[in-house]
Enzyme design. Structure first.
Site, PDB file in Angstrom:
ATOM      1  N   CYS A  72     -18.214 -11.255   2.223  1.00  0.00           N
ATOM      2  CA  CYS A  72     -19.371 -12.014   2.700  1.00  0.00           C
ATOM      3  C   CYS A  72     -19.673 -11.727   4.165  1.00  0.00           C
ATOM      4  CB  CYS A  72     -19.120 -13.511   2.553  1.00  0.00           C
ATOM      5  SG  CYS A  72     -19.052 -14.053   0.846  1.00  0.00           S
ATOM      6  N   THR A  84       0.827  -1.207   0.000  1.00  0.00           N
ATOM      7  CA  THR A  84       0.000   0.000   0.000  1.00  0.00           C
ATOM      8  C   THR A  84       0.861   1.256   0.000  1.00  0.00           C
ATOM      9  OG1 THR A  84      -1.829  -1.129   1.099  1.00  0.00           O
ATOM     10  CG2 THR A  84      -1.796   1.267   1.237  1.00  0.00           C
TER      11      THR A  84
END
Length: 511
Positions: free
Chosen positions: A338, A73
């Site tokens: 999910c 990142t």
């Protein structure tokens, strides 16, 4: 309750024992500041320089920059900042600078988020556009040819983290050389290290970020390659470490650990050959086909990393498969975001044109390039157990339980306190509220020396009636994560059975 088979290496990998030893040596013996001029600092500097030299050889960095970072990142942020600062300078001079920030539609979210952030902060005013991929997950080179002439920066991946799809970097490079020679190019190389041959200086790649924890090093250390002559603006300023390219005292234990991994990679003995890795993937795929005959694979085997499988099983939701594999001690991940109630389709699979139902049910199975035959054999045995469990116990609809209420913290049992609780309550009953297929995949009969009563959450209302009519005994509910056991405890409390408890954090924290 069972030995762990870790098959989620694309998310993060286990740490190489030699890397742990190298990190400990750095903490104990080479703790000096590498910027110090005394002997302790010189020892630390020598280690830092040795790891950098090894990394340069392995990456084929040539005359390019190579700096240590905290991970991918930070590397992505630095690359994007560098490119957009160069764009802004050209804009201020009235020179052509491009009008488009182009990124692959299947890129990690860190890329478009970084592009949007620095485009806004720097006021460069460029448009963001996602480069579509084809049904195999590879970039549409015909569309790249149309869009690239307008691009200031093009961002692609070496290999996708969800599907393992390998980008046609040579094809992308040819298009950029032909119609966008001034566009800068960043390649997210996180999944490439240790799996693909890298010779960065022989390419026109301008920026390539890497992350150590994807290849047996600890979290918090990475690298960024910057091609010689590519624009560069430091993200972090201060003491001038990393030759002024990235200030802040270097993470020496992390760099040492990364160095141990790079040494093993350069030596080659511990890393499997491409042929071995492809054979392992084929073995896992065969076990999955036997266990789930309706399975569909969501990546092209011919153009994917041999360490990654992405699949869906019609009729089974991603959460059901995750719970099933987890019960068998097989750690995999979902290809989508999910939750217990809802699965959002994977944007990667949707970009490939897969139906939302299939993209929502996707599972990723990934292993590292040091995996061995015994490990793969054990994984295949667990997969077979999972298939047998589903055939014997099909998933049932969710139970119609009372609405969830705030969990009574006084009725939660921490995993570390469970033994003491059971010792103080010899009459307590351990109740497994996972579904029957999960219990079958786990096949545990005893825990803490106690017999386990299996009552799937979907069958709880029927069993609760018997508990309410019988002799009150403490009930200790448990599941995989603690969510369903908390729900079971709440249900019993609302029905008037107040001697119900649940294991906070579930089996995930108890094992």
């Amino acid at each position: 309750m069972t030995t762990e088979i870790y098959l989620d290496a694309n998310a993060t990998s286990p740490t190489l024992p030699a890397a742990i030893a190298a990190a400990e040596d750095a903490l104990r013996e080479r703790f000096g500041n590498p910027s110090s001029s005394h002997c302790s600092g010189l020892k630390a500097r020598a280690m830092l320089d040795a790891v950098r030299a090894r990394a340069r050889r392995l990456l084929g960095a040539g005359a390019g920059r190579l700096m240590f970072t905290s991970g991918a990142t930070e590397g992505i942020q630095t690359a994007v900042l560098s490119a957009l600062c160069a764009v802004r300078e050209r804009q201020l001079k009235g020179e052509p600078a491009g009008e488009l920030l182009l990124y692959g539609a299947t890129e990690h979210k860190a890329v478009p988020e970084s592009l949007a952030h620095w485009n806004r902060v720097l006021g460069t005013g460029l448009a963001l556009d996602a480069l579509p991929v084809d049904g195999a997950g590879r970039h549409r080179l015909d569309l790249l040819r149309k869009l690239a002439p307008r691009a200031a920066l093009v961002c692609t991946m070496a290999a996708n983290n969800e599907t393992g799809v390998i980008s046609d970097l040579a094809g992308i490079e040819a298009v950029l050389a032909d119609c966008a020679p001034d566009a800068l190019w960043m390649v997210d190389s996180v999944q490439a290290l240790g799996k693909l041959r890298l010779d960065l200086a022989s390419t026109r790649i301008d920026y390539a970020p890497f992350s150590g924890h994807k290849l047996y090093a600890p979290k918090g250390v990475g690298m960024l390659y910057v091609r010689k002559g590519a624009p560069f603006t430091t993200l972090m300023v201060g003491g001038g470490q990393e030759a002024g390219q990235r200030s802040g005292t270097e993470n020496m234990s992390g760099v040492a650990a990364l160095g141990a991994v790079l040494e093993a990679l350069e030596d080659g003995a511990a890393f499997r050959s491409a042929e071995e890795l492809h054979a392992f993937r084929d073995q896992l795929a065969g076990a999955l086909r036997d266990a789930f005959p309706a399975i569909v694979f969501n990546m092209p085997f011919a153009h994917s990393l041999p360490t990654t499988l992405n699949f869906s099983v019609p009729g089974l939701a991603a959460k059901e498969l995750l719970d099933l594999f987890d019960a068998a001690g097989v750690r995999v991940s979902s290809g989508s975001a999910c939750s217990a109630a809802k699965a959002a389709p994977s944007y990667v699979l949707e970009a490939m044109g897969l139906p939302a139902e299939r993209a929502s049910a996707a599972i990723r199975m990934s292993f590292g390039p040091m995996a061995g035959q015994d490990f793969i054999d054990s994984a295949c045995e667990r997969i077979a157990r999972c298939g047998a469990a589903v055939r014997a116990h099909a998933p049932r609809p969710a139970a119609d339980l009372p609405a969830a209420a705030p969990v009574d913290a006084e009725r939660e049992i921490a995993p570390s306190a469970l033994s003491a609780f059971l010792d103080g309550h010899p009459e307590a009953i351990l109740v497994d509220v996972r579904e029957a297929y999960e219990q079958a995949a786990c096949a545990a009969q005893l825990w803490h020396g106690r017999a386990i009563e299996s009552v799937p959450l979907s069958a709880l209302p029927q069993r609760a009636a018997a508990w309410l009519q019988g002799e009150p005994r403490p009930l200790v509910f448990f599941c995989r994560s603690g969510n369903r056991s908390a729900r079971a405890m709440q249900c019993l409390h609302q029905l008037g059975y107040h001697d119900a408890w649940h294991l906070a954090g579930g089996l995930a924290l108890a094992n």
